[in-house]
Design a protein around this motif. Structure first.
Motif, PDB file in Angstrom:
ATOM      1  N   GLY A  72      -0.600 -15.373   1.620  1.00 29.06           N
ATOM      2  CA  GLY A  72      -0.065 -14.217   2.331  1.00 29.06           C
ATOM      3  C   GLY A  72       1.406 -14.377   2.664  1.00 29.06           C
ATOM      4  N   PHE A  73       2.170 -14.883   1.727  1.00 30.86           N
ATOM      5  CA  PHE A  73       3.600 -15.103   1.924  1.00 30.86           C
ATOM      6  C   PHE A  73       4.388 -14.085   1.106  1.00 30.86           C
ATOM      7  CE2 PHE A  73       7.610 -17.336   0.845  1.00 30.86           C
ATOM      8  CZ  PHE A  73       8.128 -17.422   2.123  1.00 30.86           C
ATOM      9  N   LEU A  74       5.234 -13.311   1.778  1.00 30.74           N
ATOM     10  CA  LEU A  74       5.997 -12.232   1.127  1.00 30.74           C
ATOM     11  C   LEU A  74       5.036 -11.297   0.371  1.00 30.74           C
ATOM     12  CD1 LEU A  74       8.998 -14.322  -0.266  1.00 30.74           C
ATOM     13  CD2 LEU A  74       8.919 -12.992   1.858  1.00 30.74           C
ATOM     14  N   THR A  75       3.934 -11.007   0.994  1.00 30.04           N
ATOM     15  CA  THR A  75       2.812 -10.350   0.334  1.00 30.04           C
ATOM     16  C   THR A  75       3.155  -9.018  -0.291  1.00 30.04           C
ATOM     17  OG1 THR A  75       1.334 -11.459   1.859  1.00 30.04           O
ATOM     18  CG2 THR A  75       0.432  -9.568   0.648  1.00 30.04           C
ATOM     19  N   ARG A  76       3.827  -8.152   0.438  1.00 32.22           N
ATOM     20  CA  ARG A  76       4.079  -6.815  -0.103  1.00 32.22           C
ATOM     21  C   ARG A  76       4.971  -6.832  -1.342  1.00 32.22           C
ATOM     22  NH1 ARG A  76       3.822  -3.592   5.568  1.00 32.22           N
ATOM     23  NH2 ARG A  76       1.747  -2.741   5.188  1.00 32.22           N
TER      24      ARG A  76
ATOM     25  N   TRP B 226      -0.130  -4.070  -1.333  1.00 36.02           N
ATOM     26  CA  TRP B 226       1.261  -3.688  -1.071  1.00 36.02           C
ATOM     27  C   TRP B 226       1.325  -2.719   0.106  1.00 36.02           C
ATOM     28  CZ3 TRP B 226       3.639   1.180  -2.944  1.00 36.02           C
ATOM     29  CH2 TRP B 226       5.007   1.237  -2.689  1.00 36.02           C
ATOM     30  N   VAL B 227       0.399  -1.774   0.151  1.00 37.23           N
ATOM     31  CA  VAL B 227       0.399  -0.780   1.224  1.00 37.23           C
ATOM     32  C   VAL B 227      -0.083  -1.377   2.542  1.00 37.23           C
ATOM     33  CG1 VAL B 227      -0.703   1.365   2.000  1.00 37.23           C
ATOM     34  CG2 VAL B 227       0.160   1.189  -0.333  1.00 37.23           C
TER      35      VAL B 227
ATOM     36  N   THR C  60      -4.274  -4.183 -10.794  1.00 44.95           N
ATOM     37  CA  THR C  60      -3.084  -3.480 -10.320  1.00 44.95           C
ATOM     38  C   THR C  60      -3.438  -2.603  -9.126  1.00 44.95           C
ATOM     39  OG1 THR C  60      -2.107  -3.509 -12.521  1.00 44.95           O
ATOM     40  CG2 THR C  60      -1.233  -1.891 -10.974  1.00 44.95           C
ATOM     41  N   GLY C  61      -4.600  -1.954  -9.177  1.00 41.37           N
ATOM     42  CA  GLY C  61      -5.056  -1.158  -8.031  1.00 41.37           C
ATOM     43  C   GLY C  61      -5.214  -2.011  -6.787  1.00 41.37           C
ATOM     44  N   GLY C  62      -5.772  -3.199  -6.935  1.00 45.06           N
ATOM     45  CA  GLY C  62      -5.904  -4.115  -5.808  1.00 45.06           C
ATOM     46  C   GLY C  62      -4.550  -4.537  -5.251  1.00 45.06           C
TER      47      GLY C  62
ATOM     48  N   LEU D  12       3.514  -6.076  -5.286  1.00 43.49           N
ATOM     49  CA  LEU D  12       4.086  -5.047  -6.158  1.00 43.49           C
ATOM     50  C   LEU D  12       4.490  -5.644  -7.507  1.00 43.49           C
ATOM     51  CD1 LEU D  12       4.742  -2.042  -6.174  1.00 43.49           C
ATOM     52  CD2 LEU D  12       7.019  -2.624  -5.328  1.00 43.49           C
ATOM     53  N   LEU D  13       5.116  -6.797  -7.475  1.00 42.04           N
ATOM     54  CA  LEU D  13       5.516  -7.461  -8.722  1.00 42.04           C
ATOM     55  C   LEU D  13       4.315  -7.967  -9.515  1.00 42.04           C
ATOM     56  CD1 LEU D  13       8.646  -9.382  -7.389  1.00 42.04           C
ATOM     57  CD2 LEU D  13       8.622  -7.402  -8.938  1.00 42.04           C
ATOM     58  N   MET D  14       3.291  -8.456  -8.822  1.00 42.19           N
ATOM     59  CA  MET D  14       2.086  -8.913  -9.520  1.00 42.19           C
ATOM     60  C   MET D  14       1.386  -7.724 -10.189  1.00 42.19           C
ATOM     61  SD  MET D  14       1.898 -12.209  -9.256  1.00 42.19           S
ATOM     62  CE  MET D  14       0.263 -12.907  -9.331  1.00 42.19           C
ATOM     63  N   GLY D  15       1.374  -6.575  -9.521  1.00 35.86           N
ATOM     64  CA  GLY D  15       0.800  -5.383 -10.126  1.00 35.86           C
ATOM     65  C   GLY D  15       1.546  -4.990 -11.389  1.00 35.86           C
TER      66      GLY D  15
END
Length: 130
Positions: free
Chosen positions: A62-66, A110-111, A103-105, A70-73
């Motif tokens: 949970g580090f720099l999660t958002r 991200w949200v 990507t949906g996950g 987004l980048l992982m998606g």
């Protein structure tokens, strides 16, 4: 319950990247050759491994999660298009849809953010989705 569910979501999303990065690292020559055969430049292979392992660890903790989510998606969509978009091959299309589903996950993460059980919360890191 929400924070535990977000933690579990992060564990499940991170697991495939940690496993894939480890697999690429332990089967380096074979996997690099496979990606080159798909048109991926060979020089990018170490960065792909680093991204899978580093991004997987960031999501897990949970580090720099958002921003990472987004980048992982985006990584999931790009890799789906490069490696799995073969409509005549049902197994590859299942992998294609797996990447799109992940990507949906990542968009949901991200949200929502990482939740209380995260380094983001511990270090009071706040990132807004847009």
């Amino acid at each position: 319950m929400k924070d535990f569910a977000l933690f579990l979501a992060r564990v499940l999303l991170a697991a495939i990247f940690l496993w894939a990065g480890y697999g690429k690292l332990t089967h380096y020559t074979y996997m690099q050759g496979y990606l080159v055969s798909l048109g991926v430049p060979g020089w990018s292979f170490p960065f792909i491994i680093l991204w899978e392992l580093g991004g997987g660890l960031a999501v897990l903790t949970g580090f720099l999660t958002r921003p990472v989510a987004l980048l992982m998606g985006a990584f999931c969509v790009i890799s789906a298009l490069i490696a799995h978009l073969h409509p005549a091959d049902q197994e590859q299309m299942i992998n294609f849809m797996k990447n799109i589903s992940m990507t949906g996950g990542f968009l949901a993460l991200w949200v929502s953010g990482a939740g209380a059980l995260s380094l983001d919360r511990k270090f009071k890191l706040k990132w807004s989705p847009a």
